[in-house]
Structure formats: C-alpha cells, structure tokens
Design a protein around this motif. Structure first.
Motif, PDB file in Angstrom:
ATOM      1  N   PHE A  73       0.794  -1.135   0.257  1.00 13.24           N
ATOM      2  CA  PHE A  73      -0.093  -0.080   0.090  1.00 13.24           C
ATOM      3  C   PHE A  73       0.884   1.222   0.057  1.00 13.24           C
ATOM      4  CE2 PHE A  73      -2.240   3.400   2.366  1.00 13.24           C
ATOM      5  CZ  PHE A  73      -3.343   3.550   1.510  1.00 13.24           C
ATOM      6  N   ILE A  74       1.856   1.118   0.908  1.00 13.18           N
ATOM      7  CA  ILE A  74       2.823   2.395   0.993  1.00 13.18           C
ATOM      8  C   ILE A  74       3.496   2.634  -0.298  1.00 13.18           C
ATOM      9  CG2 ILE A  74       4.469   3.521   2.312  1.00 13.18           C
ATOM     10  CD1 ILE A  74       3.431   2.148   4.756  1.00 13.18           C
ATOM     11  N   GLY A  75       4.060   1.397  -0.683  1.00 13.79           N
ATOM     12  CA  GLY A  75       4.925   1.321  -1.953  1.00 13.79           C
ATOM     13  C   GLY A  75       4.262   1.948  -3.149  1.00 13.79           C
ATOM     14  N   GLY A  76       2.677   1.580  -3.206  1.00 13.04           N
ATOM     15  CA  GLY A  76       2.145   2.049  -4.396  1.00 13.04           C
ATOM     16  C   GLY A  76       1.961   3.580  -4.363  1.00 13.04           C
ATOM     17  N   TRP A  77       1.579   4.227  -3.095  1.00 17.80           N
ATOM     18  CA  TRP A  77       1.599   5.489  -2.783  1.00 17.80           C
ATOM     19  C   TRP A  77       2.568   6.211  -2.934  1.00 17.80           C
ATOM     20  CZ3 TRP A  77       3.414   8.789   1.121  1.00 17.80           C
ATOM     21  CH2 TRP A  77       2.634  10.084   1.281  1.00 17.80           C
ATOM     22  N   LEU A  78       3.872   5.826  -2.494  1.00 18.50           N
ATOM     23  CA  LEU A  78       5.025   6.316  -2.675  1.00 18.50           C
ATOM     24  C   LEU A  78       5.562   6.479  -4.198  1.00 18.50           C
ATOM     25  CD1 LEU A  78       7.081   4.975   0.311  1.00 18.50           C
ATOM     26  CD2 LEU A  78       6.084   7.684   0.140  1.00 18.50           C
ATOM     27  N   THR A  79       5.343   5.330  -4.959  1.00 15.87           N
ATOM     28  CA  THR A  79       5.669   5.269  -6.163  1.00 15.87           C
ATOM     29  C   THR A  79       5.000   6.506  -7.064  1.00 15.87           C
ATOM     30  OG1 THR A  79       5.900   2.928  -6.129  1.00 15.87           O
ATOM     31  CG2 THR A  79       5.821   3.827  -8.260  1.00 15.87           C
ATOM     32  N   ASP A  80       3.784   6.505  -6.835  1.00 17.99           N
ATOM     33  CA  ASP A  80       3.191   7.666  -7.660  1.00 17.99           C
ATOM     34  C   ASP A  80       3.445   8.909  -7.268  1.00 17.99           C
ATOM     35  OD1 ASP A  80       1.312   5.872  -9.016  1.00 17.99           O
ATOM     36  OD2 ASP A  80      -0.412   5.985  -7.457  1.00 17.99           O
ATOM     37  N   LYS A  81       3.945   9.249  -5.813  1.00 18.27           N
ATOM     38  CA  LYS A  81       4.362  10.519  -5.537  1.00 18.27           C
ATOM     39  C   LYS A  81       5.886  10.721  -5.826  1.00 18.27           C
ATOM     40  CE  LYS A  81       4.003  13.243  -0.996  1.00 18.27           C
ATOM     41  NZ  LYS A  81       2.951  14.524  -1.816  1.00 18.27           N
ATOM     42  N   PHE A  82       6.789   9.717  -5.784  1.00 14.53           N
ATOM     43  CA  PHE A  82       8.162  10.063  -5.871  1.00 14.53           C
ATOM     44  C   PHE A  82       9.007   9.627  -6.934  1.00 14.53           C
ATOM     45  CE2 PHE A  82       7.351  10.475  -0.978  1.00 14.53           C
ATOM     46  CZ  PHE A  82       7.716  11.998  -1.018  1.00 14.53           C
ATOM     47  N   GLY A  83       8.202   8.409  -7.622  1.00 13.07           N
ATOM     48  CA  GLY A  83       8.826   7.784  -8.735  1.00 13.07           C
ATOM     49  C   GLY A  83       9.234   6.338  -8.364  1.00 13.07           C
ATOM     50  N   SER A  84       9.464   5.440  -9.267  1.00 11.64           N
ATOM     51  CA  SER A  84       9.836   4.073  -8.891  1.00 11.64           C
ATOM     52  C   SER A  84      11.006   3.978  -8.734  1.00 11.64           C
ATOM     53  CB  SER A  84       9.246   3.035  -9.927  1.00 11.64           C
ATOM     54  OG  SER A  84      10.154   3.761 -11.270  1.00 11.64           O
TER      55      SER A  84
END
Length: 403
Positions: A73-84
C-alpha cells in the motif's frame, strides 16, 4: 521432435522486442531474488532451531504478510508520489540491516516485530518495480516484460533455496547474511544503470483501450478491480503455501532433510525459468486473459489434489510442477490486468493493490494453513485448499466477464 522445434521457436520469439532496460530490470530482480532464501526456510528454522510450535510459527509468518500488505500500500502511494527509482533503491538498501540483525532475534515477540518491519521495507520494492516494468517496456510487450521479470525472479528463486538448503545445513545464520549481500549488489547495479534513465512517455505506454477502460482516479475505488483482487487473494492464499505449510509438510510428514527441501523448492524456479516465457507467449495468443486466469487457478488446485493419496517423492515433484504451471499463468496476467485498468498517473495504486492481494496471502496462508494442519491434519488442509481454488476460479469467470 516437431513439438520441441515449435517450443524452441516460441521461446526465441518470446524474447524478441524486449528493451535493454527490461532486461536490466530482470537482472536486478534475479540478483535480489537469488538471495531470498530466508522465507522458504523460516518456518523450518522456527520449528526446528527455535523450537516454536506450528501455531507460533504460523503467527510469525503471518506478520510477514501484515508487513507486506502495508508495504504494498505504502509502496504504491510512494511510487505515484516520488517515482519508482527512489522507492526501489530505498527498499533494497534499507532491508540490508534487518537481514543482518535478524539472527539475534530468537523469541516469539522479537521475531514477530523484526519480520514485520523487514517485510514492510522489502515489499515497497514490488509496486515500484512493477511500475518500472510498464514504464520501460513497449506497450505491445507488457505481458512478456512482466514474464521476463518473473522468469528472472524464479531463476533466482531456484538458485536461492538450493543454495539455502546447503547453507542451512551448516548454519541458518548464513541465510540471513547472504540475503543482505545480494540486496546490496542488486541496489548498486540498479543505481548504476537506471539513474536518470528515461523510459516510454505515458502517451506511448498507455493504449487507447486502457484509457477508455480507466474511469476512476484510484484502484481503491474501482469496484470491479477490487472484486478481481479479492479472488486473486483467495488464489494466493493457496499458492503461497509453497512458502510455509508445504516446507513444513516436506520436513515433518515426508521426512525430507533441509537439502532435499531446498532442491524440491528449487525445482519450482527451474520449471518457471524453462517454461514461462514460451508458455506465456503461447497463452497470450491462444487464450483470453480470463481463460488464462481460470486455467492457472485450476492447476493450483490440482497441485494439492495429487497430495491426497500419497506423498512419495515423485508425487511431491509432480505437485510442485503443477503449482509452477499455475504460477506461470496467473502472475504475469494478473499484472497485465492491473496495467490495462490503469494509466500512468495511477499505476502505482493499481500495482500496489495487486501487490496487496498477494501480500494478504502472507497473512492468511501461514495462519490458516498451520491452524488446519495442526488441528485437523495436512490432508484436510489440502481438501480445504481445493475448495478455495474452486471459489477463485468461479470468481475469475464472472468478474472478468464484467471487466
């Protein structure tokens, strides 16, 4: 002979057109997964070395699942916010100290806490990596790009447990230290190649069909995808017993030693490595997404069904073979469904929810699996798994008709 030639033709054809970045992502996945030898032996480690009960071992393993769900969950949110890129680098390097200190935690409470945080940090990698695959792959090669990444994962998974079995025979501590080393190597390679590297623009990555399909801002408000994900979670509950109750069954019922368990688990990775690309290439041309999901689910049910009459070694290998075919058909096509339902701006949430569906199994699989095995026996556990697979197969049929 003709069948062999046809297979080889499909195998070569499956690799054509994949970008260099896609291959490098697969190499990073291979290196990282080659060190992932802790989880398959964690249940055996707790019951034999730490003398945990099946129940307590199941609870510790389920904390890995809780961490995985939160990490997805956090990884998906962080990916959208900061990039993969940033998320994958952070996950690879932050997991290293947890592997190094894990041998010092030998009580039920401390192991629960350490495993939870390790899995949370480790699982940040998955949605970010999936987003990278879709970013660097050509639109027409999305499914095969995911398959290549998973083939690398499984090649690493075949090497990891095989080596892990020999290391565990000497000392389980070597498993933890090897994991740390491989995460470090994977992180260095990833930074070296992907820093400042550009992929496909969102307009090129997202097909017109995907744009027409996506009507929601987040995966968590897409009702049809939520239903699909729930049936993925049911399937994954059964599949991921390959990491918890099945090794316990091999050790305690089939009376295999650590080396034999490691080789049996490695057979799964070998089958996927040899067959996945060609089989996926064939399946995506011959069958619909729905058909592949249903057939793949049924193969998983068959893997448990064959264990009911006997657990001689040849049957154990047949079971692993069937569950490997199931994995080949389910995993990359489940990711493809997530990509098709998303656009670039919300792909992290879709990949995160896809990861959560599988991560939920890290909670339910060891918790329910060890409870049934301890109180009712492994035979009844296999029967229960077959019922769950029937539910997931029927669910895939109906929900994917509407998608």
């Amino acid at each position: 002979m003709e069948t062999l030639k046809l297979y080889w033709k499909n195998y070569i054809s499956a690799y054509q057109g994949l970008s260099q970045a896609t291959w490098l992502l697969a190499l990073v996945m291979f290196i990282n997964q080659s060190g992932s030898m802790v989880l398959p032996f964690l249940g055996v480690y707790m019951t034999t070395v730490l003398d945990f009960s099946l129940k307590n071992a199941g609870i510790v393993l389920s904390t890995f699942g809780v961490g995985s769900i939160l990490g997805s969950f956090i990884g998906g949110w962080l990916t959208d916010k900061f990039g993969s890129f940033k998320i994958q680098v952070s996950s690879l390097f932050l997991s290293i100290p947890f592997y190094l200190i894990l041998p010092f935690f030998d009580t039920f409470e401390t192991l629960c806490i350490s495993i939870f945080f390790l899995s949370l940090i480790k699982e940040l990698f998955r949605p970010a990596n999936s987003a990278s695959v879709s970013y660097y792959a050509k639109p027409e090669n999305i499914t095969r790009a995911f398959s290549l990444n998973r083939m690398a994962l499984n090649l690493g998974y075949s090497i990891g447990p095989a080596i892990g079995g020999f290391l565990a025979a000497v000392s389980y501590n070597f498993l933890f230290y090897t994991n740390a080393c491989m995460s470090f190597i994977a992180g260095i390679l990833f930074i070296f190649y992907f820093k400042n590297r550009k992929g496909n623009t969102p307009e090129k990555v997202v097909s017109k069909k995907a744009k027409d399909i996506v009507k929601v801002k987040s995966a968590y408000t897409d009702v049809k995808f939520l239903l699909f994900s729930s049936f993925i979670a049911i399937y994954a509950y059964c599949f991921f017993q390959i990491l918890n109750t099945l090794p316990l069954f091999y050790k305690n019922v089939a009376l295999m030693n650590e080396k034999e368990v490691g080789l049996l688990m490695a057979f799964n990775g070998i089958v996927v490595f040899v067959l996945e690309m060609a089989l996926v290439h064939f399946a995506e041309k011959k069958f619909t997404l729905s058909a592949n999901m249903i057939i793949g689910s049924l193969f998983c049910g068959a893997a448990f069904l064959v264990l009911l009459p006997s657990h001689v070694q040849i049957v154990l290998y047949l079971s692993i073979f069937l569950i490997s075919i199931s994995e080949i058909l389910i995993m990359p096509f489940a990711s493809t469904v997530a990509v098709n339902r998303s656009v670039s701006a919300n792909r992290g949430s879709y990949m995160g929810l896809n990861g959560i569906s599988f991560s939920m199994a890290f909670v339910t699989s060891p918790l329910i699996g060890t409870f049934i095995a301890q109180n009712y026996g492994f035979t009844n556990l296999w029967i229960f798994n077959c019922i769950m697979i029937a539910i997931s197969s029927i669910g895939f049929y109906f929900v994917m008709k509407k998608m």
